[in-house]
Design an enzyme around this catalytic site. Structure first.
Site, PDB file in Angstrom:
ATOM      1  N   TYR A   1       0.980  -1.304  -0.019  1.00 53.93           N
ATOM      2  CA  TYR A   1       0.053   0.045   0.000  1.00 53.93           C
ATOM      3  C   TYR A   1       1.012   1.288   0.079  1.00 53.93           C
ATOM      4  O   TYR A   1       0.721   2.281  -0.711  1.00 53.93           O
ATOM      5  CB  TYR A   1      -0.892   0.073   1.085  1.00 53.93           C
ATOM      6  CG  TYR A   1      -1.621   1.341   1.519  1.00 53.93           C
ATOM      7  CD1 TYR A   1      -2.764   1.702   0.688  1.00 53.93           C
ATOM      8  CD2 TYR A   1      -1.227   2.054   2.565  1.00 53.93           C
ATOM      9  CE1 TYR A   1      -3.325   2.749   0.892  1.00 53.93           C
ATOM     10  CE2 TYR A   1      -2.001   3.372   3.024  1.00 53.93           C
ATOM     11  CZ  TYR A   1      -2.778   3.635   2.006  1.00 53.93           C
ATOM     12  OH  TYR A   1      -3.621   4.880   2.407  1.00 53.93           O
TER      13      TYR A   1
ATOM     14  N   TRP B   1      -4.126   8.130   9.969  1.00 54.18           N
ATOM     15  CA  TRP B   1      -4.989   7.767  11.071  1.00 54.18           C
ATOM     16  C   TRP B   1      -6.482   8.609  11.020  1.00 54.18           C
ATOM     17  O   TRP B   1      -6.893   8.805  11.964  1.00 54.18           O
ATOM     18  CB  TRP B   1      -4.420   8.057  12.455  1.00 54.18           C
ATOM     19  CG  TRP B   1      -3.165   7.154  12.908  1.00 54.18           C
ATOM     20  CD1 TRP B   1      -2.580   6.639  11.984  1.00 54.18           C
ATOM     21  CD2 TRP B   1      -2.686   6.862  14.015  1.00 54.18           C
ATOM     22  NE1 TRP B   1      -1.441   6.019  12.581  1.00 54.18           N
ATOM     23  CE2 TRP B   1      -1.663   6.190  14.193  1.00 54.18           C
ATOM     24  CE3 TRP B   1      -2.997   7.079  15.371  1.00 54.18           C
ATOM     25  CZ2 TRP B   1      -0.883   5.723  15.325  1.00 54.18           C
ATOM     26  CZ3 TRP B   1      -2.661   6.768  16.494  1.00 54.18           C
ATOM     27  CH2 TRP B   1      -1.404   5.927  16.379  1.00 54.18           C
TER      28      TRP B   1
HETATM   29  N1  LIG Z   1      -7.994   6.055   6.167  1.00 54.05           N
HETATM   30  C1  LIG Z   1      -6.830   6.374   6.753  1.00 54.05           C
HETATM   31  O1  LIG Z   1      -6.707   6.255   7.746  1.00 54.05           O
HETATM   32  C2  LIG Z   1      -5.938   6.929   5.616  1.00 54.05           C
HETATM   33  C3  LIG Z   1      -4.870   7.580   6.229  1.00 54.05           C
HETATM   34  C4  LIG Z   1      -3.982   8.263   5.489  1.00 54.05           C
HETATM   35  C5  LIG Z   1      -4.313   8.509   4.314  1.00 54.05           C
HETATM   36  N2  LIG Z   1      -5.421   7.993   3.695  1.00 54.05           N
HETATM   37  C6  LIG Z   1      -5.804   8.312   2.249  1.00 54.05           C
HETATM   38  O2  LIG Z   1      -7.040   9.046   2.465  1.00 54.05           O
HETATM   39  C7  LIG Z   1      -7.497   9.079   1.026  1.00 54.05           C
HETATM   40  C8  LIG Z   1      -9.077   8.935   1.471  1.00 54.05           C
HETATM   41  O3  LIG Z   1      -9.201   7.445   1.983  1.00 54.05           O
HETATM   42  P1  LIG Z   1     -10.458   6.883   2.709  1.00 54.05           P
HETATM   43  O4  LIG Z   1     -10.232   6.175   3.889  1.00 54.05           O
HETATM   44  O5  LIG Z   1     -11.529   8.033   2.628  1.00 54.05           O
HETATM   45  O6  LIG Z   1     -10.789   5.899   1.579  1.00 54.05           O
HETATM   46  P2  LIG Z   1     -12.176   4.997   1.240  1.00 54.05           P
HETATM   47  O7  LIG Z   1     -13.238   5.265   2.289  1.00 54.05           O
HETATM   48  O8  LIG Z   1     -11.626   3.648   1.102  1.00 54.05           O
HETATM   49  O9  LIG Z   1     -12.708   5.772   0.013  1.00 54.05           O
HETATM   50  C9  LIG Z   1     -12.153   5.578  -1.235  1.00 54.05           C
HETATM   51  C10 LIG Z   1     -13.094   5.502  -2.134  1.00 54.05           C
HETATM   52  O10 LIG Z   1     -12.811   5.222  -3.461  1.00 54.05           O
HETATM   53  C11 LIG Z   1     -13.619   4.210  -4.088  1.00 54.05           C
HETATM   54  N3  LIG Z   1     -12.929   3.498  -5.326  1.00 54.05           N
HETATM   55  C12 LIG Z   1     -12.475   2.235  -5.056  1.00 54.05           C
HETATM   56  N4  LIG Z   1     -12.198   1.808  -6.336  1.00 54.05           N
HETATM   57  C13 LIG Z   1     -12.408   2.745  -7.073  1.00 54.05           C
HETATM   58  C14 LIG Z   1     -12.500   3.004  -8.591  1.00 54.05           C
HETATM   59  N5  LIG Z   1     -11.823   1.769  -9.244  1.00 54.05           N
HETATM   60  N6  LIG Z   1     -12.740   3.943  -9.284  1.00 54.05           N
HETATM   61  C15 LIG Z   1     -13.315   5.024  -8.502  1.00 54.05           C
HETATM   62  N7  LIG Z   1     -13.347   4.938  -7.400  1.00 54.05           N
HETATM   63  C16 LIG Z   1     -12.850   3.763  -6.552  1.00 54.05           C
HETATM   64  C17 LIG Z   1     -14.224   3.115  -2.880  1.00 54.05           C
HETATM   65  O11 LIG Z   1     -15.181   2.714  -3.322  1.00 54.05           O
HETATM   66  P3  LIG Z   1     -15.513   1.361  -2.541  1.00 54.05           P
HETATM   67  O12 LIG Z   1     -15.814   1.620  -0.899  1.00 54.05           O
HETATM   68  O13 LIG Z   1     -16.650   0.625  -3.166  1.00 54.05           O
HETATM   69  O14 LIG Z   1     -14.186   0.385  -2.514  1.00 54.05           O
HETATM   70  C18 LIG Z   1     -14.552   4.293  -1.808  1.00 54.05           C
HETATM   71  O15 LIG Z   1     -15.656   5.067  -2.092  1.00 54.05           O
HETATM   72  C19 LIG Z   1      -6.942   7.810   0.284  1.00 54.05           C
HETATM   73  O16 LIG Z   1      -6.138   8.490  -0.640  1.00 54.05           O
HETATM   74  C20 LIG Z   1      -6.223   7.082   1.293  1.00 54.05           C
HETATM   75  O17 LIG Z   1      -4.933   6.530   0.764  1.00 54.05           O
HETATM   76  C21 LIG Z   1      -6.244   7.535   4.390  1.00 54.05           C
END
Ligand SMILES: NC(=O)c1ccc[n+]([C@@H]2O[C@H](COP(=O)([O-])OP(=O)(O)OC[C@H]3O[C@@H](n4cnc5c(N)ncnc54)[C@H](OP(=O)(O)O)[C@@H]3O)[C@@H](O)[C@H]2O)c1
Length: 297
Positions: free
Chosen positions: A125, A150
């Site tokens: 990842y 986080w």
């Molecule tokens: N969560 C954390 O703790 C964290 C920490 C640091 C950085 N980040 C970064 O912050 C950002 C947002 O994270 P998040 O936690 O909000 O992520 P998330 O809840 O997993 O949201 C990602 C979205 O992208 C959609 N998606 C998946 N595959 C796709 C595709 N092929 N085409 C279009 N959309 C698609 C997902 O749909 P599905 O749900 O159906 O898969 C989901 O709605 C990301 O870049 C992540 O790397 C997150």
């Protein structure tokens, strides 16, 4: 016009809400526009060229990525490059969200990673996200990479909701006590994103945003329990026991230090993240309000 991708994700939903509240015209897409399919990406773009693309879509299954390298790479790297090329063609700027996992986590937790610190990801990842950053920098000068860590909110998959569920189900649970970072309310990050794109001089480069402070998952879990009990979100206190990462093996290696230095966003953009405890209490209060629970019940 702003094109928001990943609009149904944990962060995306709150960015959509902040953009709408700010009265900014929005083209919001999620899975229905598969960003890993180049033709679908072009067909799913807004009818008029957007001023900004905000990419909240990502492959975020950190452990599963260890066995699904191609899927993680397709969305976290290749799709970012395609979105960047699209932006370059139509003259749009792009905001992209990245992560503490691009770092190796070996820094003493008293010293956070600043924006220019060398990346050295230790998981699939993390490598896919670091590659996505690199592709974006190569393809589009008008980019802003926001690294965070986080993340949690009152919806989506996150540590806060997992803890609330487990504390309601179990008598005792164990939580890792040797990884340091800062819990970050996705609502606060969403607000910062809207502030950043509203700057007169559009920000470029890389910037870090987390809430303020440093804790461990264990101390974070204890704080969740304490505040949730006060708000009546949990019926009784449970035992939370600290364990080391060695005692809690996962497919992907987690950074021991996830602390991101956020000086640039404070000094250059006058965005001062609030303390993580305050943000957490805000989120828990919203959860309590949504479940019609009043404090003390
Ligand atoms: N969560 C954390 O703790 C964290 C920490 C640091 C950085 N980040 C970064 O912050 C950002 C947002 O994270 P998040 O936690 O909000 O992520 P998330 O809840 O997993 O949201 C990602 C979205 O992208 C959609 N998606 C998946 N595959 C796709 C595709 N092929 N085409 C279009 N959309 C698609 C997902 O749909 P599905 O749900 O159906 O898969 C989901 O709605 C990301 O870049 C992540 O790397 C997150």
């Amino acid at each position: 016009m702003i094109w928001l991708t990943g609009s149904q994700g944990m962060l995306g939903r709150l960015v959509a809400a902040e953009l709408t509240a700010a009265g900014l015209p929005l083209h919001a897409t999620d899975r229905e526009v598969d960003l890993t399919d180049h033709r679908a990406l072009a067909a799913g773009a807004p009818p008029e060229a957007p001023a900004w693309v905000i990419n909240c879509a990502a492959y975020t299954a950190v452990d599963r990525a260890e066995s699904e390298r191609e899927a993680a790479w397709a969305l976290n790297c290749d799709a970012v490059a395609h979105l960047a090329r699209y932006c370059s063609t139509v003259g749009a700027r792009m905001v992209h969200i990245s992560t503490d996992y691009v770092f190796d986590g070996q820094r003493p937790h008293g010293e956070g990673y600043h924006e220019a610190a060398p990346v050295n990801p230790q998981s699939v990842y993390g490598r896919s996200k670091a590659a996505g950053e690199g592709a974006l920098r190569e393809e589009l000068a008008a980019h802003l990479i926001i690294r965070t860590a986080w993340l949690y909110a009152e919806h989506g998959h996150n540590f806060l909701l997992t803890m609330l569920r487990l504390l309601a189900q179990r008598q005792e649970l164990t939580v890792v006590n040797d990884q340091h970072g800062c819990p970050t309310y996705a609502r606060d990050l969403a607000g910062a994103i809207v502030q950043l794109i509203s700057c007169l001089e559009p920000p470029t480069g890389t910037v870090h945003f987390t809430n303020a402070g440093v804790t461990t998952w264990y101390d974070y879990a204890c704080r969740i329990q304490r505040s949730a009990l006060e708000l009546g979100l949990l019926p009784a206190a449970r035992t939370i026991a600290p364990v080391s990462s060695d005692q809690y093996p996962t497919a992907a290696q987690r950074p021991a230090c996830s602390v991101l230095e956020c000086r640039r966003i404070r000094e250059q953009y006058a965005i001062t993240p609030r303390a993580w405890q305050q943000a957490l209490d805000d989120c828990l209060a919203r959860l309590a309000a949504a479940s019609n629970i009043s404090p003390g019940r």
